[in-house]
Design a protein around this motif. Structure first.
Motif, PDB file in Angstrom:
ATOM      1  N   SER A  92       0.818  -1.225   0.000  1.00  0.00           N
ATOM      2  CA  SER A  92       0.000   0.000   0.000  1.00  0.00           C
ATOM      3  C   SER A  92       0.847   1.269   0.000  1.00  0.00           C
ATOM      4  N   LEU A  93       2.153   1.128   0.099  1.00  0.00           N
ATOM      5  CA  LEU A  93       3.015   2.305   0.077  1.00  0.00           C
ATOM      6  C   LEU A  93       3.008   2.946  -1.308  1.00  0.00           C
ATOM      7  N   PRO A  94       2.824   4.251  -1.381  1.00  0.00           N
ATOM      8  CA  PRO A  94       2.962   4.927  -2.679  1.00  0.00           C
ATOM      9  C   PRO A  94       4.443   5.072  -3.020  1.00  0.00           C
ATOM     10  N   GLU A  95       4.721   5.392  -4.250  1.00  0.00           N
ATOM     11  CA  GLU A  95       6.094   5.704  -4.630  1.00  0.00           C
ATOM     12  C   GLU A  95       6.540   6.952  -3.869  1.00  0.00           C
ATOM     13  N   ARG A  96       7.783   6.965  -3.499  1.00  0.00           N
ATOM     14  CA  ARG A  96       8.302   8.128  -2.776  1.00  0.00           C
ATOM     15  C   ARG A  96       8.316   9.359  -3.683  1.00  0.00           C
ATOM     16  N   ASP A  97       7.827  10.498  -3.149  1.00  0.00           N
ATOM     17  CA  ASP A  97       7.911  11.773  -3.856  1.00  0.00           C
ATOM     18  C   ASP A  97       7.993  12.883  -2.818  1.00  0.00           C
ATOM     19  N   ASP A  98       7.809  14.111  -3.236  1.00  0.00           N
ATOM     20  CA  ASP A  98       7.987  15.225  -2.295  1.00  0.00           C
ATOM     21  C   ASP A  98       6.830  15.380  -1.317  1.00  0.00           C
ATOM     22  N   ARG A  99       5.830  14.509  -1.419  1.00  0.00           N
ATOM     23  CA  ARG A  99       4.713  14.533  -0.450  1.00  0.00           C
ATOM     24  C   ARG A  99       4.815  13.411   0.579  1.00  0.00           C
ATOM     25  N   THR A 100       5.813  12.569   0.451  1.00  0.00           N
ATOM     26  CA  THR A 100       5.982  11.458   1.387  1.00  0.00           C
ATOM     27  C   THR A 100       7.179  11.710   2.296  1.00  0.00           C
ATOM     28  N   ILE A 101       7.281  10.908   3.345  1.00  0.00           N
ATOM     29  CA  ILE A 101       8.495  10.947   4.154  1.00  0.00           C
ATOM     30  C   ILE A 101       9.648  10.390   3.329  1.00  0.00           C
ATOM     31  N   ASP A 102      10.855  10.557   3.846  1.00  0.00           N
ATOM     32  CA  ASP A 102      12.045  10.187   3.080  1.00  0.00           C
ATOM     33  C   ASP A 102      12.444   8.726   3.254  1.00  0.00           C
ATOM     34  N   GLY A 103      12.194   8.185   4.431  1.00  0.00           N
ATOM     35  CA  GLY A 103      12.694   6.839   4.685  1.00  0.00           C
ATOM     36  C   GLY A 103      11.829   6.047   5.636  1.00  0.00           C
ATOM     37  N   ILE A 104      12.070   4.740   5.668  1.00  0.00           N
ATOM     38  CA  ILE A 104      11.330   3.835   6.538  1.00  0.00           C
ATOM     39  C   ILE A 104      12.312   2.908   7.254  1.00  0.00           C
ATOM     40  N   ARG A 105      12.146   2.811   8.531  1.00  0.00           N
ATOM     41  CA  ARG A 105      12.958   1.898   9.339  1.00  0.00           C
ATOM     42  C   ARG A 105      12.169   0.603   9.531  1.00  0.00           C
TER      43      ARG A 105
END
Length: 526
Positions: A92-105
Motif C-alpha cells: 500500500s506504500l505509494p512511490e516516494r515523492d515530495d509529499r511522502t516521508i524520506d525513509g522507513i525503518r
C-alpha cells in the motif's frame, strides 16, 4: 574521522510512555523544534495497520496522514517512520515523492529475518531510504550476524543498525558487533546504533562509537529527555552537547530544552521513565523490558524476588514479551511456599458469626482512627489489619501477602499473622495458598485487601467492614496513612487498579455482606 548523524526517535520510541498521544499541536512543535536544532533525521512515529489513525497520535496508517509533517520545510534533513515487520502492508506504500516521508525503518526479530529483508527490498524499490533494524542484535551469534551482513550488502539499504534493544550491551560486546559491521558491511551503507539505558550505558556506548577510529558514516539514535520505554533512551540534548564540544558539530541546544520544558516534562510527570532496578534486572537477563514493567507493577516483589523470577525464564522466551508467560511464572513463584494450617479449625470457631473489620493502610485509616477504635471496642468485631500493623488500635490478626511488609514487622507479632504462601516464614498463626486467593481482574488479581476478603469468604462470618480501603489518588501523598508505604507508579496503572478493586469488591459483595466504615475515596461498592 567518521561522519555522524543524529536520529531523534522521540515521537516513536517515546510513544511507549504516553501511548503515542502527544497531541496534534505538540507533534508539530516537536518536529519544528528538532528541525530548528538541526537534528539530521527525525522519526515521526510508527507506520502500522494495527491501529486506527488519530491526529493526536504518532501512529500512521498511510503516507497521506504524514503529509502535514512533510509539508514543513526540512531541507536536507530526513523525515522517517518505523515499521514493525508484519504490522504494515508495504504493497500500500505509494512511490516516494515530495509529499511522502524520506525513509522507513524496518524493525524485526531474528526469526523473521529472511521475510523482513524481502520487505526492505520492496520499500527500496519504491524509492525510500531503508533503515534495517535487527532487534536484539545480541541474540545473534557471530556467524548469524555476519551472514545477515552479507544479505544486507545485496540490498544496499541506507543504513544498517546495531540494536541494543534491552540496554544490556557492555563496551566489549558493542565493540565486537561494530568491528564485524565495519569490516564486512559495504562502505556506502551507514552504520546505526540504537540503545536503551537499562544499565546506564547508552551515553558511554554512543561516545565510544563516535570517537572510534573509523571513516564510516554513523547514525546515533536519541530521544529528547531520554523519553522511551522503561529505562528510556540516549538523551538527545546530552549527546548533541557532547558532539558539539568534542566533535565540532553545531547542533542547537535551546530548541531541545524548549521541547523538554513545554512538552516532554509533563509526560514525564505523568509516567516517568529512567533507570530502575527492575529495568537493570531485565537487561542483566537479556529480557524484554516489558517483563520488568510487569513485575514492578505488581508492587508485591522484592528485588530478590524479581531476580528469582528472571532466573526462572526460558532464554527463548526472553526476547519477545509474552504477558501470559510472565503472569504464569509470577503466580508459580508466589505460590511456591508451604502451608501452615494448624490453627485453621480454631480460627473458624473464632470467626463464626462475627463481624470483621479489615483495616487497609489508606489515609482514611489514620484520618478516621476514632471511628475505627470505636468499632473495635464494641466486643462484637474482630479486627484484621492488611499488610501492616495498625498503630492506632490493637487488631486481632494481621493478614499479609507482601514479603516487604512482613519483614517490617517485629517478630513478636508473628503469632497473629495470617500470611500467603509466597512469604517464607516459620511460627506464624496461619499460612494459606496464594493461588487460592487471587481473582480474575488483571490489574488487582493479588491486591492484599482483596485477597483478605476472599480469605474471609471461606468462613461463616456475619459481615465485613472496610477501613482504609481508599483506592489510589494521582497525588501519592494522599494514598497512605504512613508515608513509608507510599509507592510510585504510573497514573494509568492507578486508575486501572481503582476500577479493578471496585469491580472485584462488587462481585464479592454478592456472596458476603461488605460495607465501608471509612470514606471510600476512589473505591465504589455500588
Amino acid at each position: 574521522m567518521s561522519s555522524i548523524k543524529i536520529l531523534d526517535c522521540t515521537l516513536r520510541d517515546g510513544g511507549y510512555c504516553n501511548q503515542w498521544k502527544f497531541g496534534y499541536d505538540n507533534i508539530h512543535k516537536i518536529v519544528a523544534g528538532l528541525l530548528e536544532a538541526d537534528i539530521d533525521i527525525i522519526e515521526c512515529g510508527f507506520l502500522t495497520d494495527k491501529d486506527a489513525y488519530h491526529q493526536d497520535i504518532t501512529k500512521f496508517t498511510s503516507m497521506k496522514e504524514l503529509q502535514p509533517l512533510v509539508q514543513k520545510m526540512h531541507g536536507d534533513k530526513l523525515l522517517v517512520a518505523m515499521m514493525n515487520f508484519g504490522e504494515y502492508n508495504v504493497e500500500s506504500l505509494p512511490e516516494r515523492d515530495d509529499r511522502t516521508i524520506d525513509g522507513i525503518r524496518v524493525a524485526f526479530h531474528k526469526k523473521n529475518l529472511l521475510e523482513a529483508l524481502e520487505v526492505c527490498k520492496k520499500i527500496k524499490q519504491k524509492g525510500y531510504q531503508v533503515f534495517v533494524q535487527p532487534m536484539v542484535s545480541a541474540s545473534y551469534s557471530d556467524e548469524e550476524f555476519l551472514g545477515m551482513i552479507k544479505s544486507i550488502n545485496q540490498i544496499q539499504p541506507y543504513a544498517f543498525y546495531i540494536v541494543d534493544s534491552f540496554g544490556m550491551m557492555k563496551e566489549k560486546e558493542l565493540t565486537r558487533f561494530f568491528l564485524m559491521v565495519e569490516h564486512n558491511l559495504n562502505f556506502d551503507i551507514q552504520i546505526g546504533f540504537h540503545s536503551h539505558n537499562n544499565m546506564q550505558l547508552a551515553y558511554s556506548n554512543a561516545q565510544r562509537l563516535v570517537t572510534a577510529h573509523t571513516d564510516r558514516k554513523l547514525i546515533i539514535d536519541t530521544s529528547v529527555y531520554g523519553m522511551g520505554r522503561g529505562a528510556g533512551n540516549l538523551n538527545t540534548e546530552l549527546f548533541v552537547e557532547f558532539l558539539n564540544e568534542n566533535i565540532g558539530t553545531e547542533y542547537k541546544l535551546k530548541p531541545l530544552l524548549s521541547i523538554i520544558d513545554e512538552i516532554i516534562n509533563e509526560f514525564y510527570q505523568q509516567n516517568y521513565w529512567g533507570y530502575s532496578l527492575p529495568n537493570y534486572l531485565s537487561a542483566k537477563h537479556n529480557a524484554h523490558p516489558n517483563y520488568a514493567q510487569y513485575l514492578d507493577d505488581q508492587k508485591t516483589l522484592t528485588v530478590e524476588d524479581m531476580e528469582s523470577i528472571f532466573e526462572m525464564m526460558d532464554a527463548e522466551k526472553c526476547v519477545e514479551y509474552d504477558r501470559d508467560y510472565i503472569e504464569e511464572l509470577y503466580i508459580q513463584y508466589m505460590n511456591r511456599g508451604k502451608v501452615q494450617n494448624n490453627h485453621e479449625m480454631e480460627l473458624a470457631q473464632i470467626l463464626k458469626g462475627k463481624r470483621i473489620l479489615l483495616i487497609a493502610p489508606g489515609k482514611s485509616s489514620t484520618d478516621e482512627q476514632e471511628e475505627i477504635r470505636k468499632c473495635l471496642s464494641d466486643g462484637q468485631t474482630i479486627g484484621i489489619s492488611v499488610n501492616f500493623e495498625y498503630q492506632y488500635a490493637e487488631t486481632d490478626y494481621i493478614f499479609l501477602s507482601n514479603l516487604r511488609r512482613f519483614r517490617e514487622l517485629d517478630q513478636d507479632q508473628y503469632w497473629k499473622c495470617i500470611i500467603t504462601s509466597n512469604i517464607p516464614a516459620e511460627d506464624v498463626y496461619l499460612q494459606v495458598k496464594y493461588r487460592e486467593l487471587i481473582n480474575e481482574e488483571e490489574a488487582v488479581k493479588d491486591k492484599a485487601g482483596l485477597m483478605a476478603i476472599r480469605f474471609l469468604m471461606n468462613y461463616d462470618i456475619k459481615e465485613i467492614l472496610l477501613a482504609g480501603f481508599d483506592g489510589y489518588s494521582h497525588d501519592i501523598e494522599e494514598n497512605y496513612g504512613e508515608k513509608k508505604m507510599v509507592f510510585f507508579t504510573r497514573n494509568a496503572v492507578l486508575d486501572t487498579m481503582n476500577d479493578g478493586m471496585s469491580n472485584v469488591m462488587k462481585e464479592y459483595a454478592k456472596t458476603v455482606k461488605i460495607s465501608l466504615l471509612t470514606k471510600p475515596g476512589y473505591i465504589r461498592l455500588q
